[in-house]
Design an enzyme around this catalytic site. Sequence first.
Site, short mmCIF file in Angstrom:
data_model
loop_
_atom_site.label_atom_id
_atom_site.label_comp_id
_atom_site.label_asym_id
_atom_site.label_seq_id
_atom_site.Cartn_x
_atom_site.Cartn_y
_atom_site.Cartn_z
CG HIS A 1 16.28 -16.97 15.49
ND1 HIS A 1 15.69 -15.73 15.58
CD2 HIS A 1 17.45 -16.86 16.19
CE1 HIS A 1 16.45 -14.92 16.29
NE2 HIS A 1 17.53 -15.57 16.67
CB CYS B 1 17.03 -12.05 19.22
SG CYS B 1 18.58 -11.15 19.35
CG HIS C 1 19.14 -10.85 14.24
ND1 HIS C 1 17.81 -10.70 14.57
CD2 HIS C 1 19.68 -11.64 15.21
CE1 HIS C 1 17.57 -11.36 15.69
NE2 HIS C 1 18.68 -11.93 16.11
#
Lengths: 368, 402, 85
Positions: B296, B163, B331
Amino acid sequence: MVHQSHFTNNMSIYIQSVSQISVQKPLTEEWFDNPILPKEAFAQSIEPDYKQFIPPAESRRMGRLIKRAITTSLSALKKGGCEMPDAIISGTGLGCIENTEKFLNAVIDNDEECLPPTAFMQSTHNTISSQIAIRLHCHGYNSTYSNQGTSFDSALLDAFIQLQLGQIRSALVGGHDEMTPDYFNMLSKINYWRKEDVNVDMMRQCDKEINSFSGSCSLSMLVGTDHTENTLCRLADIELFHSPMPSQIRDSLFKMLHANKLTLSDVDAVVASYSGNPNVDRYVGHYLTQAMSEFPVIWYKHLFGESFCSSAFGIYVAAMCLHKRLIPKLLLYNPKDAEIKNPKNILVFNYFGWNPSQPNVSLSLLSI
Amino acid sequence: MDGIVVTGMGVISALGRGVEQTASMLLQEKSGVDKMRILKSKYTSLPVGEVHETTEELLDSLHYRRDKVITRTTLLGQVALLEATQMAKLQKGLLEGKRVAFISATTVGGMEKSEQLYHDFLYGTEHSEYIALHDCGACTNMIAEITEQDIHYSMLTTISTACSSAANAFLLAANLLRTGRADIVVAGGTECLSKFHLDGFNSLMILDDEVCKPFDKNRKGINLGEAAAYLVLESPQTAQERGVAPLCRYAGGGNRCDAYHQTASSPNGEGAYQSMIQALEEAGLQPSDIDYINAHGTGTANNDETEGFAVMRVFGDRVPPISSTKAFTGHSTSAAGALEAVISILALTRNFIPVSLNFKEKIDSLNFTPVTQTIRNAKLRHVMTNSFGFGGNDTSCIFSKL
Amino acid sequence: MDQLIEELKKEIIEVLNLEDKKPEDIDENAPLFGGETGLDSIDALELIVMMEKNYGIKLQNAAEGKEIFKSVRTMAEYIKEHRTK
């Protein structure tokens, strides 16, 4: 912060140590004198005793490739006399493909039910670098490249640049790829390698038949700016290219030599990524003929096989020849070439191009 | 002017196509997270941030035949790459003697196709041509083809740090420019949704079955999304020579490893803390210089709390306005770092701070709450964006006004 | 109940890959997590999958596991009560 205009290329960067697990005897350089010549197209790596490096309680969740990567990392650090690298950078074409397949099969076969979280967790490519970091408690720069046959080259380039810029003083660079029976068969289907038996003489003949074989790769290399008694050689430069003209490779070669105060006659040999697959080797041959025809050619895939990270062995072989002051006959592609004593500068040329109109290529220069 | 500037950006996500559409959705506080429409998973009740264009629509829009052998990850990448390179005027004739590098990030790669065709790969005779498109690097190589009329990339590579992947592409890009190995770098990432990683995150029991609530006390997890985004980076001199007006500066980045656990962050967010500190150091800035943090903020119990701790360690009791835009986009894993860089740059250059949607109640252990109303006419000089990945791959980037 | 406990110990060793452990090494009353077992949140997820596969018990979120996985005995008690296969 260092800016381009202030940048000077006067930092020396060294390969301190290398450790590997492959189809050759693991964690040693025995292949240099007594190589194993694989006979199967799906050649298996020789596993070392992992318990010496990883306690069973820690390794219970680790897949095969993670165990290999941690073992070669710890071994390379020990050989290089380094406890904590400033950076951990890995290349891997497929990541932990065994775990990826385990999870993928479960998704398909169990209709997305009852899936194994550990397999998923280990399926991401960066698991390798991060498991090494967790083992070492290393908070430094940590990254992973997955760019087919130039994955390791990309990782090494990243380390090289950061060392040049003074952002780090040492880096543990890895090339890690395992192979599974299913993936072996899939890649046989698209003619990446042979399906059955192989031998070296067949591999040399760059004709119609595909004679390359699959060999998995786990190689860790410590690079850094300190010259120590353990240092194997200097990594003078590394450059990556995307579908270059041979003349660009030639230009780049001259620039590299010039920057290191060398000329063509100082180069002892070029390590090339000949694999025994004529669909690939004809292009390797083309670049060599057009850009580096004056040098004897070293090869290594006849000993280590083909994998997305096999280019790591190209750098390794060059480093060992410089360190041992010998290019043995068994590494020379042309059977008529005699062994070369006291080599001082070796080029490494790596070509990967499933799409031959857009290959990725690297050129490195290693010196004593 | 010293340093590195951004001269182009391109994006496609659940918010739509292009930077204008993205900015408009953010300012209207409209989320792109919705019911699953395109991905063929049995978990249809899970909300996702899908790009609202089918693969066929993407193929049509790029003038490909419907049977073109290509993956969705690649198509998304091509859409974003075209916008970024056009904005930065990377056109034939304007690139004479310039070396352009391409760095793309992905983790899932061609998995979305592989999971559909896997039994053919193994036992069948059809669809073998997709085998060579499975891996990460194959995507990058094929994405680059969309601009081949205009750009010959001198090198390209692929980063895969889960990620945080796309954010790491910017760090490498900056170093390629600093050492003169490239004159211009196009960097970012792409990821399409697949059953593989949706089921994977589900097996870790960290997906929310409602739209996610980053930094909320009662957050339940992630909505996965898909996206692609790229930035064009170069030196101010190169931009000037080419007659391209820069959008902002890339001020610096930090990459550190939490080195704690494969899927969980350390209790005090050590890696996150160090990556923010390193980014500030590289940018030559103090914490007080940062005017906005694009967190994040995935919406998991673990991430938001530990990221919050790390933010508090860096910024003390003066935490700047902070928001997570994951409730807008989902995400998008490997693309998230680039998508959120685009969002951060939009905020910086258009003087607004996007809201953290769905926030209601503060996390007890944190001293801050995220931005809950879009701040317009915000005077932003420096913005930070965080991207943290599995295995503790933590990266922070800072973008600054010109 | 004792039979289920024995069964569970074997399954835990297999699922969590506790190669160096035998069923008799596991105390059914001792805490499964925390302490010296070295088990973590991922192991809990593996146990959740195991309960679903072998006993047809589906947990909605990982937090529910906290009470259930206190020890092998609490796990056995929960399974005995909720199993569908």
